[in-house]
Design a protein around this motif. Structure first.
Motif, PDB file in Angstrom:
ATOM      1  N   ALA A 224      -4.086   7.292   2.861  1.00 38.75           N
ATOM      2  CA  ALA A 224      -4.156   5.840   2.692  1.00 38.75           C
ATOM      3  C   ALA A 224      -4.165   5.165   4.053  1.00 38.75           C
ATOM      4  N   ILE A 225      -3.475   5.783   5.007  1.00 35.87           N
ATOM      5  CA  ILE A 225      -3.364   5.242   6.362  1.00 35.87           C
ATOM      6  C   ILE A 225      -3.604   6.367   7.364  1.00 35.87           C
ATOM      7  N   VAL A 226      -4.369   6.077   8.396  1.00 35.02           N
ATOM      8  CA  VAL A 226      -4.633   7.031   9.468  1.00 35.02           C
ATOM      9  C   VAL A 226      -3.983   6.532  10.752  1.00 35.02           C
ATOM     10  N   VAL A 227      -3.227   7.383  11.396  1.00 38.37           N
ATOM     11  CA  VAL A 227      -2.613   7.068  12.689  1.00 38.37           C
ATOM     12  C   VAL A 227      -3.352   7.889  13.747  1.00 38.37           C
ATOM     13  N   PHE A 228      -4.100   7.205  14.576  1.00 34.17           N
ATOM     14  CA  PHE A 228      -4.895   7.837  15.631  1.00 34.17           C
ATOM     15  C   PHE A 228      -4.076   7.808  16.918  1.00 34.17           C
ATOM     16  N   LEU A 229      -3.635   8.986  17.389  1.00 37.04           N
ATOM     17  CA  LEU A 229      -2.868   9.097  18.628  1.00 37.04           C
ATOM     18  C   LEU A 229      -3.712   9.748  19.705  1.00 37.04           C
ATOM     19  N   GLN A 230      -3.559   9.286  20.931  1.00 36.65           N
ATOM     20  CA  GLN A 230      -4.254   9.890  22.052  1.00 36.65           C
ATOM     21  C   GLN A 230      -3.241  10.619  22.935  1.00 36.65           C
TER      22      GLN A 230
ATOM     23  N   MET B 299       0.844  -1.203   0.000  1.00 32.10           N
ATOM     24  CA  MET B 299       0.000   0.000   0.000  1.00 32.10           C
ATOM     25  C   MET B 299       0.873   1.243   0.000  1.00 32.10           C
ATOM     26  N   THR B 300       0.564   2.169  -0.886  1.00 35.54           N
ATOM     27  CA  THR B 300       1.271   3.442  -0.912  1.00 35.54           C
ATOM     28  C   THR B 300       0.251   4.568  -0.755  1.00 35.54           C
ATOM     29  N   GLY B 301       0.725   5.738  -0.424  1.00 37.12           N
ATOM     30  CA  GLY B 301      -0.179   6.867  -0.254  1.00 37.12           C
ATOM     31  C   GLY B 301       0.168   7.663   0.982  1.00 37.12           C
ATOM     32  N   ARG B 302      -0.639   8.661   1.233  1.00 32.10           N
ATOM     33  CA  ARG B 302      -0.395   9.586   2.329  1.00 32.10           C
ATOM     34  C   ARG B 302      -0.718   8.952   3.677  1.00 32.10           C
ATOM     35  N   VAL B 303       0.134   9.214   4.664  1.00 32.74           N
ATOM     36  CA  VAL B 303      -0.096   8.756   6.031  1.00 32.74           C
ATOM     37  C   VAL B 303      -0.347   9.989   6.886  1.00 32.74           C
ATOM     38  N   ILE B 304      -1.521  10.052   7.489  1.00 35.54           N
ATOM     39  CA  ILE B 304      -1.884  11.212   8.308  1.00 35.54           C
ATOM     40  C   ILE B 304      -2.067  10.784   9.756  1.00 35.54           C
ATOM     41  N   ALA B 305      -1.481  11.537  10.669  1.00 36.65           N
ATOM     42  CA  ALA B 305      -1.666  11.312  12.104  1.00 36.65           C
ATOM     43  C   ALA B 305      -2.681  12.307  12.618  1.00 36.65           C
ATOM     44  N   ILE B 306      -3.655  11.812  13.363  1.00 30.88           N
ATOM     45  CA  ILE B 306      -4.696  12.667  13.926  1.00 30.88           C
ATOM     46  C   ILE B 306      -4.680  12.541  15.445  1.00 30.88           C
ATOM     47  N   VAL B 307      -4.633  13.683  16.118  1.00 30.81           N
ATOM     48  CA  VAL B 307      -4.672  13.729  17.577  1.00 30.81           C
ATOM     49  C   VAL B 307      -5.970  14.427  17.988  1.00 30.81           C
ATOM     50  N   PRO B 308      -6.996  13.687  18.399  1.00 34.23           N
ATOM     51  CA  PRO B 308      -8.213  14.348  18.897  1.00 34.23           C
ATOM     52  C   PRO B 308      -7.947  14.905  20.296  1.00 34.23           C
ATOM     53  N   ALA B 309      -8.201  16.186  20.486  1.00 32.17           N
ATOM     54  CA  ALA B 309      -7.898  16.810  21.782  1.00 32.17           C
ATOM     55  C   ALA B 309      -8.945  17.883  22.080  1.00 32.17           C
ATOM     56  N   ARG B 310     -10.023  17.480  22.702  1.00 27.99           N
ATOM     57  CA  ARG B 310     -11.069  18.447  23.021  1.00 27.99           C
ATOM     58  C   ARG B 310     -10.702  19.234  24.279  1.00 27.99           C
ATOM     59  N   GLY B 311     -11.369  20.351  24.481  1.00 27.53           N
ATOM     60  CA  GLY B 311     -11.039  21.204  25.613  1.00 27.53           C
ATOM     61  C   GLY B 311     -11.574  20.715  26.938  1.00 27.53           C
ATOM     62  N   GLY B 312     -12.714  20.045  26.922  1.00 28.94           N
ATOM     63  CA  GLY B 312     -13.317  19.565  28.166  1.00 28.94           C
ATOM     64  C   GLY B 312     -12.678  18.292  28.672  1.00 28.94           C
ATOM     65  N   SER B 313     -12.785  18.081  29.966  1.00 25.98           N
ATOM     66  CA  SER B 313     -12.264  16.860  30.583  1.00 25.98           C
ATOM     67  C   SER B 313     -12.929  16.679  31.938  1.00 25.98           C
TER      68      SER B 313
END
Length: 263
Positions: A98-104, A1-15
């Motif tokens: 092509a690939i999503v990297v979900f980081l917390q 598999m080739t293509g763009r690799v994007i990392a997404i960090v969901p970070a809302r303000g509330g906790s």
């Protein structure tokens, strides 16, 4: 598999557990900064974005080198799923990944080498999903509906040795590497062939409470050579940002799935 690799960090303000959690500092850096920095240090990741509803988090994300995607209020509640934030971020990003990297960000010790290894496995077609895990064997128990307790992952009548336990792993929640097309179709982080990426259990900390935050700060201080005491009992802890990962093959372990909504 080739293509763009994007990392997404969901970070809302509330906790709920820790006020303004994503902006709390560990080792002199905010949790958002640490997550963005880990993703940017991974050679396989092309783009790093932070999905947030909070202006201060957005500013911190940009300072750390990430792009920012404004998350709608309805996707930033305590009950909104991580998947909804990821799908929104993918749709809003200018390049189809092509690939999503979900980081917390609540996992402050993500090793870029682990991210690269996990991305490589998805890119090679070995898996559709690779998630961060630790090998920590435990015997789990649960209450019976009729009273008393029963074994979950073992037969109480047969006490196996550690080396004889079947391979099991504990999900840390630090990161998930997803084949983008499969994720958009399934709309859930677990689909297709799923594989664990073993990470160093010393750094498998998830910040959900003030006590977790205190432990993370203590570990960061221990890992800093300038702060670490010269005491053999302290071992040889290092910050994952500067030390290679310890492996990628699952071993005998067991554990519980982390909380769903820590974003």
């Amino acid at each position: 598999m080739t293509g763009r690799v994007i990392a997404i960090v969901p970070a809302r303000g509330g906790s709920v557990g820790v006020p303004r959690k994503n902006l709390q500092q560990v080792g002199g850096r905010t949790l958002v900064d640490r997550a963005v920095s880990a993703a940017r240090a991974a050679a396989s990741i092309h783009d790093v974005v932070v999905s947030t509803d909070d202006a201060e988090i957005a500013e911190e994300a940009r300072r750390a080198g990430a792009a920012v995607i404004a998350r709608p209020a309805e996707l930033a509640t305590a009950t909104a799923s991580s998947e909804s934030a990821l799908l929104h971020a993918i749709a809003a990003h200018e390049v189809e990944p092509a690939i999503v990297v979900f980081l917390q960000a609540t996992s402050p010790f993500i090793d870029p080498a682990d991210l690269d290894a996990a991305v490589a496995r998805v890119a090679a077609g070995e898996a559709d999903v690779v998630f961060a895990a630790v090998a920590t064997p435990v015997f789990l128990w649960r209450p019976r509906a009729t009273g008393g307790w029963e074994g979950v992952n073992h037969d109480p009548a047969v006490r196996l040795r550690r080396q004889d336990l079947p391979p099991q792993v504990a999900e840390t929640g630090a990161f998930y590497v997803l084949r983008a097309a499969g994720f958009r179709s399934a709309r859930h982080r677990f689909f297709g062939r799923i594989e664990p990426q073993l990470t160093d259990e010393r750094f498998a900390i998830d910040v959900d409470t003030e006590a977790d935050l205190a432990r993370a700060r203590a570990l960061a201080a221990l890992a800093d050579p300038a702060l670490r005491a010269h005491d053999p009992a302290h071992g040889t802890a290092h910050d994952p940002a500067t030390v290679p990962a310890t492996g990628s093959s699952p071993g005998p372990a067991a554990g519980a799935t982390p909380e769903e909504n820590r974003r």
